[in-house]
Design an enzyme around this catalytic site. Structure first.
Site, PDB file in Angstrom:
ATOM      1  N   LYS A  13     -27.380  -9.481  48.943  1.00 24.25           N
ATOM      2  CA  LYS A  13     -26.268 -10.439  49.038  1.00 24.25           C
ATOM      3  C   LYS A  13     -24.929  -9.703  49.063  1.00 24.25           C
ATOM      4  CE  LYS A  13     -27.415 -12.537  45.177  1.00 24.25           C
ATOM      5  NZ  LYS A  13     -28.642 -11.792  44.809  1.00 24.25           N
ATOM      6  N   ARG A  88     -25.530 -20.587  41.130  1.00 27.45           N
ATOM      7  CA  ARG A  88     -26.821 -20.038  40.746  1.00 27.45           C
ATOM      8  C   ARG A  88     -27.670 -21.067  40.035  1.00 27.45           C
ATOM      9  NH1 ARG A  88     -25.514 -14.437  40.428  1.00 27.45           N
ATOM     10  NH2 ARG A  88     -27.373 -13.194  40.148  1.00 27.45           N
ATOM     11  N   ARG A 127     -30.659   1.728  43.310  1.00 29.94           N
ATOM     12  CA  ARG A 127     -29.252   1.340  43.531  1.00 29.94           C
ATOM     13  C   ARG A 127     -28.327   2.093  42.579  1.00 29.94           C
ATOM     14  NH1 ARG A 127     -27.355  -4.804  43.347  1.00 29.94           N
ATOM     15  NH2 ARG A 127     -28.398  -4.729  41.317  1.00 29.94           N
ATOM     16  N   ARG A 160     -26.919   0.354  37.183  1.00 26.38           N
ATOM     17  CA  ARG A 160     -26.461  -0.775  36.370  1.00 26.38           C
ATOM     18  C   ARG A 160     -27.395  -0.987  35.183  1.00 26.38           C
ATOM     19  NH1 ARG A 160     -25.330  -5.586  40.643  1.00 26.38           N
ATOM     20  NH2 ARG A 160     -26.500  -6.727  39.046  1.00 26.38           N
ATOM     21  N   ARG A 171     -34.908 -10.928  35.585  1.00 26.53           N
ATOM     22  CA  ARG A 171     -33.950 -11.573  36.500  1.00 26.53           C
ATOM     23  C   ARG A 171     -34.683 -12.306  37.625  1.00 26.53           C
ATOM     24  NH1 ARG A 171     -30.603  -6.527  37.976  1.00 26.53           N
ATOM     25  NH2 ARG A 171     -29.555  -7.858  39.508  1.00 26.53           N
TER      26      ARG A 171
HETATM   27  P1  AP5 Z   1     -27.319  -5.525  46.892  1.00 28.26           P
HETATM   28  O1  AP5 Z   1     -26.571  -5.858  48.131  1.00 28.26           O
HETATM   29  O2  AP5 Z   1     -26.584  -4.845  45.804  1.00 28.26           O
HETATM   30  O3  AP5 Z   1     -28.125  -6.812  46.376  1.00 28.26           O
HETATM   31  P2  AP5 Z   1     -27.649  -8.152  45.676  1.00 28.26           P
HETATM   32  O4  AP5 Z   1     -28.432  -9.265  46.304  1.00 28.26           O
HETATM   33  O5  AP5 Z   1     -26.156  -8.248  45.683  1.00 28.26           O
HETATM   34  O6  AP5 Z   1     -28.232  -7.876  44.225  1.00 28.26           O
HETATM   35  P3  AP5 Z   1     -27.570  -8.074  42.793  1.00 28.26           P
HETATM   36  O7  AP5 Z   1     -28.401  -7.293  41.826  1.00 28.26           O
HETATM   37  O8  AP5 Z   1     -26.119  -7.792  42.822  1.00 28.26           O
HETATM   38  O9  AP5 Z   1     -27.838  -9.562  42.597  1.00 28.26           O
HETATM   39  P4  AP5 Z   1     -27.875 -10.343  41.332  1.00 28.26           P
HETATM   40  O10 AP5 Z   1     -27.884 -11.661  41.940  1.00 28.26           O
HETATM   41  O11 AP5 Z   1     -28.972 -10.083  40.388  1.00 28.26           O
HETATM   42  O12 AP5 Z   1     -26.614  -9.758  40.511  1.00 28.26           O
HETATM   43  P5  AP5 Z   1     -25.111 -10.256  40.308  1.00 28.26           P
HETATM   44  O13 AP5 Z   1     -24.237  -9.095  40.272  1.00 28.26           O
HETATM   45  O14 AP5 Z   1     -24.811 -11.372  41.236  1.00 28.26           O
HETATM   46  O15 AP5 Z   1     -28.576  -4.628  47.316  1.00 28.26           O
HETATM   47  C1  AP5 Z   1     -29.482  -4.140  46.353  1.00 28.26           C
HETATM   48  C2  AP5 Z   1     -29.900  -2.699  46.708  1.00 28.26           C
HETATM   49  O16 AP5 Z   1     -30.691  -2.725  47.876  1.00 28.26           O
HETATM   50  C3  AP5 Z   1     -28.729  -1.769  47.010  1.00 28.26           C
HETATM   51  O17 AP5 Z   1     -29.000  -0.479  46.529  1.00 28.26           O
HETATM   52  C4  AP5 Z   1     -28.650  -1.779  48.523  1.00 28.26           C
HETATM   53  O18 AP5 Z   1     -28.115  -0.597  49.030  1.00 28.26           O
HETATM   54  C5  AP5 Z   1     -30.106  -1.959  48.929  1.00 28.26           C
HETATM   55  N1  AP5 Z   1     -30.260  -2.754  50.148  1.00 28.26           N
HETATM   56  C6  AP5 Z   1     -29.528  -3.854  50.523  1.00 28.26           C
HETATM   57  N2  AP5 Z   1     -29.972  -4.336  51.711  1.00 28.26           N
HETATM   58  C7  AP5 Z   1     -31.026  -3.549  52.070  1.00 28.26           C
HETATM   59  C8  AP5 Z   1     -31.906  -3.538  53.193  1.00 28.26           C
HETATM   60  N3  AP5 Z   1     -31.812  -4.462  54.190  1.00 28.26           N
HETATM   61  N4  AP5 Z   1     -32.882  -2.591  53.232  1.00 28.26           N
HETATM   62  C9  AP5 Z   1     -32.983  -1.645  52.225  1.00 28.26           C
HETATM   63  N5  AP5 Z   1     -32.173  -1.586  51.152  1.00 28.26           N
HETATM   64  C10 AP5 Z   1     -31.201  -2.535  51.064  1.00 28.26           C
HETATM   65  O19 AP5 Z   1     -25.229 -10.862  38.832  1.00 28.26           O
HETATM   66  C11 AP5 Z   1     -25.486 -10.045  37.718  1.00 28.26           C
HETATM   67  C12 AP5 Z   1     -25.599 -10.900  36.480  1.00 28.26           C
HETATM   68  O20 AP5 Z   1     -24.358 -11.599  36.251  1.00 28.26           O
HETATM   69  C13 AP5 Z   1     -26.652 -12.021  36.526  1.00 28.26           C
HETATM   70  O21 AP5 Z   1     -27.921 -11.560  36.173  1.00 28.26           O
HETATM   71  C14 AP5 Z   1     -26.054 -13.021  35.535  1.00 28.26           C
HETATM   72  O22 AP5 Z   1     -26.306 -12.622  34.207  1.00 28.26           O
HETATM   73  C15 AP5 Z   1     -24.556 -12.905  35.756  1.00 28.26           C
HETATM   74  N6  AP5 Z   1     -24.065 -13.893  36.732  1.00 28.26           N
HETATM   75  C16 AP5 Z   1     -23.455 -13.628  37.926  1.00 28.26           C
HETATM   76  N7  AP5 Z   1     -23.125 -14.767  38.570  1.00 28.26           N
HETATM   77  C17 AP5 Z   1     -23.518 -15.786  37.752  1.00 28.26           C
HETATM   78  C18 AP5 Z   1     -23.486 -17.200  37.866  1.00 28.26           C
HETATM   79  N8  AP5 Z   1     -22.973 -17.811  38.957  1.00 28.26           N
HETATM   80  N9  AP5 Z   1     -23.996 -17.935  36.853  1.00 28.26           N
HETATM   81  C19 AP5 Z   1     -24.526 -17.349  35.764  1.00 28.26           C
HETATM   82  N10 AP5 Z   1     -24.609 -16.002  35.597  1.00 28.26           N
HETATM   83  C20 AP5 Z   1     -24.118 -15.225  36.584  1.00 28.26           C
HETATM   84 MG    MG Z   2     -24.681  -8.182  44.163  1.00 30.47          MG
END
Ligand code: AP5
Ligand code: MG
Length: 214
Positions: A13, A88, A127, A160, A171
Protein backbone atom coordinates in the site's frame (compact mmCIF):
# COMPACT_ATOMS: atom_id res chain seq x y z
CA UNK A 1 -9.13 11.98 -7.26
CA UNK A 2 -9.85 10.58 -3.79
CA UNK A 3 -8.32 7.18 -3.31
CA UNK A 4 -8.18 4.59 -0.53
CA UNK A 5 -5.58 1.82 -0.43
CA UNK A 6 -6.70 -1.55 0.94
CA UNK A 7 -4.69 -4.73 1.46
CA UNK A 8 -3.03 -6.94 4.05
CA UNK A 9 -0.05 -5.54 5.99
CA UNK A 10 2.87 -5.61 3.57
CA UNK A 11 0.73 -5.80 0.42
CA UNK A 12 2.51 -2.72 -0.92
CA UNK A 13 0.00 0.00 0.00
CA UNK A 14 2.72 2.45 1.02
CA UNK A 15 4.94 1.63 -1.96
CA UNK A 16 2.12 2.22 -4.46
CA UNK A 17 0.52 5.15 -2.61
CA UNK A 18 3.79 7.09 -2.89
CA UNK A 19 3.88 6.48 -6.65
CA UNK A 20 0.24 7.52 -7.07
CA UNK A 21 0.81 10.68 -5.00
CA UNK A 22 3.86 11.64 -7.09
CA UNK A 23 2.24 10.99 -10.46
CA UNK A 24 -1.12 12.65 -9.78
CA UNK A 25 0.31 15.38 -7.50
CA UNK A 26 -1.94 14.68 -4.55
CA UNK A 27 -0.97 14.24 -0.87
CA UNK A 28 -0.14 10.76 0.47
CA UNK A 29 -1.73 10.37 3.89
CA UNK A 30 -0.50 7.32 5.81
CA UNK A 31 -1.90 6.89 9.32
CA UNK A 32 0.90 4.42 10.11
CA UNK A 33 3.49 7.08 9.14
CA UNK A 34 1.64 9.72 11.20
CA UNK A 35 1.72 7.44 14.26
CA UNK A 36 5.39 6.54 13.72
CA UNK A 37 6.30 10.26 13.47
CA UNK A 38 4.41 10.88 16.73
CA UNK A 39 6.20 7.96 18.42
CA UNK A 40 9.54 9.31 17.27
CA UNK A 41 8.70 12.77 18.65
CA UNK A 42 7.44 11.30 21.94
CA UNK A 43 3.99 12.96 21.71
CA UNK A 44 1.05 11.83 23.85
CA UNK A 45 -0.66 10.41 20.74
CA UNK A 46 2.55 8.55 19.87
CA UNK A 47 2.85 7.04 23.34
CA UNK A 48 -0.75 5.83 23.26
CA UNK A 49 -0.48 4.46 19.70
CA UNK A 50 2.77 2.60 20.41
CA UNK A 51 1.11 0.41 23.05
CA UNK A 52 -1.19 -1.02 20.39
CA UNK A 53 1.14 -0.98 17.39
CA UNK A 54 3.89 -2.96 19.10
CA UNK A 55 1.38 -5.73 19.78
CA UNK A 56 0.13 -5.76 16.19
CA UNK A 57 -3.26 -4.41 17.30
CA UNK A 58 -5.23 -1.54 15.78
CA UNK A 59 -5.09 1.81 17.52
CA UNK A 60 -8.62 2.63 18.83
CA UNK A 61 -10.89 4.35 16.29
CA UNK A 62 -11.24 7.49 18.45
CA UNK A 63 -7.49 8.16 18.21
CA UNK A 64 -7.45 8.07 14.42
CA UNK A 65 -10.80 9.26 13.00
CA UNK A 66 -10.62 12.97 13.95
CA UNK A 67 -7.03 13.15 12.86
CA UNK A 68 -7.84 11.94 9.34
CA UNK A 69 -11.08 13.90 9.01
CA UNK A 70 -9.16 17.05 9.92
CA UNK A 71 -6.36 16.21 7.47
CA UNK A 72 -8.62 15.60 4.44
CA UNK A 73 -10.36 18.92 5.12
CA UNK A 74 -7.13 20.86 4.59
CA UNK A 75 -6.48 23.07 1.57
CA UNK A 76 -3.95 20.76 -0.15
CA UNK A 77 -6.54 17.94 -0.22
CA UNK A 78 -9.03 19.88 -2.36
CA UNK A 79 -8.06 18.08 -5.57
CA UNK A 80 -7.74 14.69 -3.95
CA UNK A 81 -5.48 12.49 -1.85
CA UNK A 82 -4.44 8.93 -1.36
CA UNK A 83 -5.31 7.45 2.03
CA UNK A 84 -2.97 4.61 3.06
CA UNK A 85 -3.91 2.58 6.14
CA UNK A 86 -7.22 4.33 6.75
CA UNK A 87 -10.02 3.34 7.04
CA UNK A 88 -9.24 0.03 8.71
CA UNK A 89 -12.58 -0.76 10.36
CA UNK A 90 -16.22 -0.35 9.31
CA UNK A 91 -16.79 2.41 11.93
CA UNK A 92 -13.78 4.31 10.49
CA UNK A 93 -15.20 3.98 6.96
CA UNK A 94 -18.62 5.20 8.10
CA UNK A 95 -17.09 8.14 9.96
CA UNK A 96 -15.09 9.08 6.87
CA UNK A 97 -18.14 8.83 4.61
CA UNK A 98 -20.23 11.06 6.81
CA UNK A 99 -17.44 13.64 7.08
CA UNK A 100 -16.99 13.59 3.29
CA UNK A 101 -20.73 13.94 2.76
CA UNK A 102 -20.61 17.15 4.82
CA UNK A 103 -17.88 18.44 2.50
CA UNK A 104 -19.81 17.34 -0.60
CA UNK A 105 -17.14 14.80 -1.48
CA UNK A 106 -16.86 11.05 -1.92
CA UNK A 107 -14.22 8.36 -2.39
CA UNK A 108 -13.61 7.69 -6.10
CA UNK A 109 -11.50 4.53 -5.90
CA UNK A 110 -10.71 1.87 -3.30
CA UNK A 111 -7.62 0.09 -4.61
CA UNK A 112 -7.34 -3.37 -3.05
CA UNK A 113 -3.86 -4.85 -3.47
CA UNK A 114 -4.19 -8.64 -3.20
CA UNK A 115 -1.28 -10.68 -1.82
CA UNK A 116 -1.66 -14.08 -0.11
CA UNK A 117 -0.68 -14.24 3.58
CA UNK A 118 2.09 -16.76 2.84
CA UNK A 119 4.07 -14.14 0.84
CA UNK A 120 3.83 -11.52 3.53
CA UNK A 121 6.12 -12.74 6.32
CA UNK A 122 9.09 -12.90 3.90
CA UNK A 123 8.41 -9.45 2.55
CA UNK A 124 8.12 -7.90 5.99
CA UNK A 125 11.21 -9.43 7.51
CA UNK A 126 13.18 -7.91 4.60
CA UNK A 127 11.62 -4.45 4.80
CA UNK A 128 13.71 -1.60 6.15
CA UNK A 129 12.22 1.82 6.88
CA UNK A 130 14.02 5.15 7.31
CA UNK A 131 13.59 6.56 10.82
CA UNK A 132 13.84 10.13 9.52
CA UNK A 133 11.86 10.38 6.26
CA UNK A 134 9.81 7.14 6.18
CA UNK A 135 11.24 5.88 2.85
CA UNK A 136 10.97 2.08 2.63
CA UNK A 137 13.37 -0.46 1.18
CA UNK A 138 13.70 -4.22 1.00
CA UNK A 139 17.04 -5.89 1.70
CA UNK A 140 16.73 -8.00 -1.47
CA UNK A 141 14.20 -6.27 -3.77
CA UNK A 142 15.14 -2.60 -3.17
CA UNK A 143 18.34 -2.38 -1.14
CA UNK A 144 19.81 0.95 -0.03
CA UNK A 145 23.05 1.93 -1.80
CA UNK A 146 24.88 1.82 1.54
CA UNK A 147 23.62 -0.79 4.01
CA UNK A 148 21.56 0.78 6.80
CA UNK A 149 21.63 4.31 5.33
CA UNK A 150 18.64 5.93 3.58
CA UNK A 151 19.34 6.88 -0.07
CA UNK A 152 16.97 9.86 0.20
CA UNK A 153 18.01 11.61 3.41
CA UNK A 154 20.99 9.77 4.90
CA UNK A 155 18.98 8.67 7.99
CA UNK A 156 19.21 5.18 9.50
CA UNK A 157 17.08 2.40 8.03
CA UNK A 158 15.77 -0.17 10.52
CA UNK A 159 13.43 -3.15 10.83
CA UNK A 160 10.12 -1.81 12.17
CA UNK A 161 9.29 -3.12 15.68
CA UNK A 162 6.03 -4.53 14.33
CA UNK A 163 7.72 -6.36 11.41
CA UNK A 164 9.00 -9.21 13.59
CA UNK A 165 7.43 -12.48 12.33
CA UNK A 166 5.22 -13.12 15.40
CA UNK A 167 3.81 -9.58 15.25
CA UNK A 168 3.24 -9.83 11.49
CA UNK A 169 1.10 -12.96 12.04
CA UNK A 170 -0.94 -11.08 14.63
CA UNK A 171 -1.40 -8.13 12.22
CA UNK A 172 -2.61 -10.52 9.51
CA UNK A 173 -5.23 -11.94 11.91
CA UNK A 174 -6.35 -8.47 12.91
CA UNK A 175 -6.61 -7.55 9.22
CA UNK A 176 -8.85 -10.53 8.39
CA UNK A 177 -11.09 -9.83 11.39
CA UNK A 178 -11.46 -6.08 11.24
CA UNK A 179 -10.29 -4.67 7.90
CA UNK A 180 -11.23 -7.27 5.28
CA UNK A 181 -14.98 -6.44 5.59
CA UNK A 182 -14.13 -3.09 3.96
CA UNK A 183 -13.66 -4.87 0.63
CA UNK A 184 -17.36 -5.65 0.49
CA UNK A 185 -18.22 -2.21 1.86
CA UNK A 186 -16.46 -0.45 -1.04
CA UNK A 187 -17.59 -3.05 -3.61
CA UNK A 188 -21.18 -2.18 -2.64
CA UNK A 189 -20.41 1.46 -3.34
CA UNK A 190 -19.10 0.52 -6.82
CA UNK A 191 -15.61 1.96 -6.28
CA UNK A 192 -13.56 -1.20 -5.60
CA UNK A 193 -10.68 -2.22 -7.89
CA UNK A 194 -8.80 -5.45 -7.14
CA UNK A 195 -5.14 -5.44 -8.18
CA UNK A 196 -2.80 -8.45 -8.20
CA UNK A 197 -0.08 -7.41 -5.73
CA UNK A 198 2.19 -10.40 -6.35
CA UNK A 199 3.50 -8.89 -9.61
CA UNK A 200 6.62 -6.77 -9.47
CA UNK A 201 6.17 -3.22 -8.25
CA UNK A 202 6.24 -1.56 -11.68
CA UNK A 203 3.56 -3.93 -12.99
CA UNK A 204 1.40 -3.36 -9.92
CA UNK A 205 1.66 0.38 -10.54
CA UNK A 206 0.82 -0.03 -14.24
CA UNK A 207 -2.34 -1.94 -13.27
CA UNK A 208 -3.30 0.84 -10.85
CA UNK A 209 -2.71 3.55 -13.49
CA UNK A 210 -4.88 1.56 -15.85
CA UNK A 211 -7.72 1.56 -13.33
CA UNK A 212 -7.40 5.26 -12.51
CA UNK A 213 -7.25 6.33 -16.16
CA UNK A 214 -10.07 4.15 -17.48
P1 AP5 B 1 4.86 -1.66 1.86
O1 AP5 B 1 4.56 -0.82 0.67
O2 AP5 B 1 5.66 -1.05 2.95
O3 AP5 B 1 3.52 -2.35 2.40
P2 AP5 B 1 2.27 -1.77 3.19
O4 AP5 B 1 1.06 -2.41 2.58
O5 AP5 B 1 2.33 -0.28 3.25
O6 AP5 B 1 2.54 -2.45 4.59
P3 AP5 B 1 2.48 -1.84 6.06
O7 AP5 B 1 3.21 -2.80 6.95
O8 AP5 B 1 2.91 -0.43 6.08
O9 AP5 B 1 0.98 -1.97 6.32
P4 AP5 B 1 0.25 -1.98 7.61
O10 AP5 B 1 -1.08 -1.83 7.07
O11 AP5 B 1 0.44 -3.15 8.50
O12 AP5 B 1 1.00 -0.83 8.46
P5 AP5 B 1 0.68 0.70 8.75
O13 AP5 B 1 1.92 1.45 8.77
O14 AP5 B 1 -0.44 1.16 7.89
O15 AP5 B 1 5.60 -2.98 1.34
C1 AP5 B 1 6.04 -3.98 2.24
C2 AP5 B 1 7.41 -4.52 1.80
O16 AP5 B 1 7.25 -5.25 0.60
C3 AP5 B 1 8.44 -3.44 1.50
O17 AP5 B 1 9.72 -3.87 1.91
C4 AP5 B 1 8.38 -3.29 0.00
O18 AP5 B 1 9.58 -2.85 -0.54
C5 AP5 B 1 8.03 -4.69 -0.46
N1 AP5 B 1 7.17 -4.70 -1.65
C6 AP5 B 1 6.14 -3.84 -1.94
N2 AP5 B 1 5.56 -4.18 -3.12
C7 AP5 B 1 6.22 -5.29 -3.56
C8 AP5 B 1 6.09 -6.11 -4.72
N3 AP5 B 1 5.14 -5.87 -5.67
N4 AP5 B 1 6.92 -7.17 -4.85
C9 AP5 B 1 7.90 -7.42 -3.90
N5 AP5 B 1 8.08 -6.68 -2.79
C10 AP5 B 1 7.25 -5.62 -2.62
O19 AP5 B 1 0.12 0.57 10.25
C11 AP5 B 1 0.96 0.18 11.31
C12 AP5 B 1 0.15 0.10 12.58
O20 AP5 B 1 -0.41 1.39 12.90
C13 AP5 B 1 -1.08 -0.83 12.54
O21 AP5 B 1 -0.74 -2.16 12.82
C14 AP5 B 1 -1.97 -0.19 13.61
O22 AP5 B 1 -1.54 -0.54 14.90
C15 AP5 B 1 -1.70 1.30 13.45
N6 AP5 B 1 -2.68 1.94 12.54
C16 AP5 B 1 -2.40 2.58 11.36
N7 AP5 B 1 -3.52 3.05 10.79
C17 AP5 B 1 -4.54 2.73 11.64
C18 AP5 B 1 -5.95 2.91 11.59
N8 AP5 B 1 -6.55 3.54 10.56
N9 AP5 B 1 -6.69 2.43 12.62
C19 AP5 B 1 -6.12 1.79 13.65
N10 AP5 B 1 -4.78 1.56 13.75
C20 AP5 B 1 -4.00 2.02 12.75
MG1 MG C 1 2.62 1.10 4.83
Amino acid sequence: MKIIMLGVPGAGKGTQAKKIAAKYEIPHISTGDIFRANIKNGTELGNKAKEYMDQGLLVPDELVVDLVVDRVGQEDCKNGYVLDGFPRTIPQAEALDSALLNMNQKIDYAINIEVPDQNIVDRMSGRRACLSCGATYHIINIPTKVEGICDVCGGSTVLRDDDKPETVLKRLNVYHDQTQPLIEYYANKGVLANIDGTMDMADVFAAIENTLEK
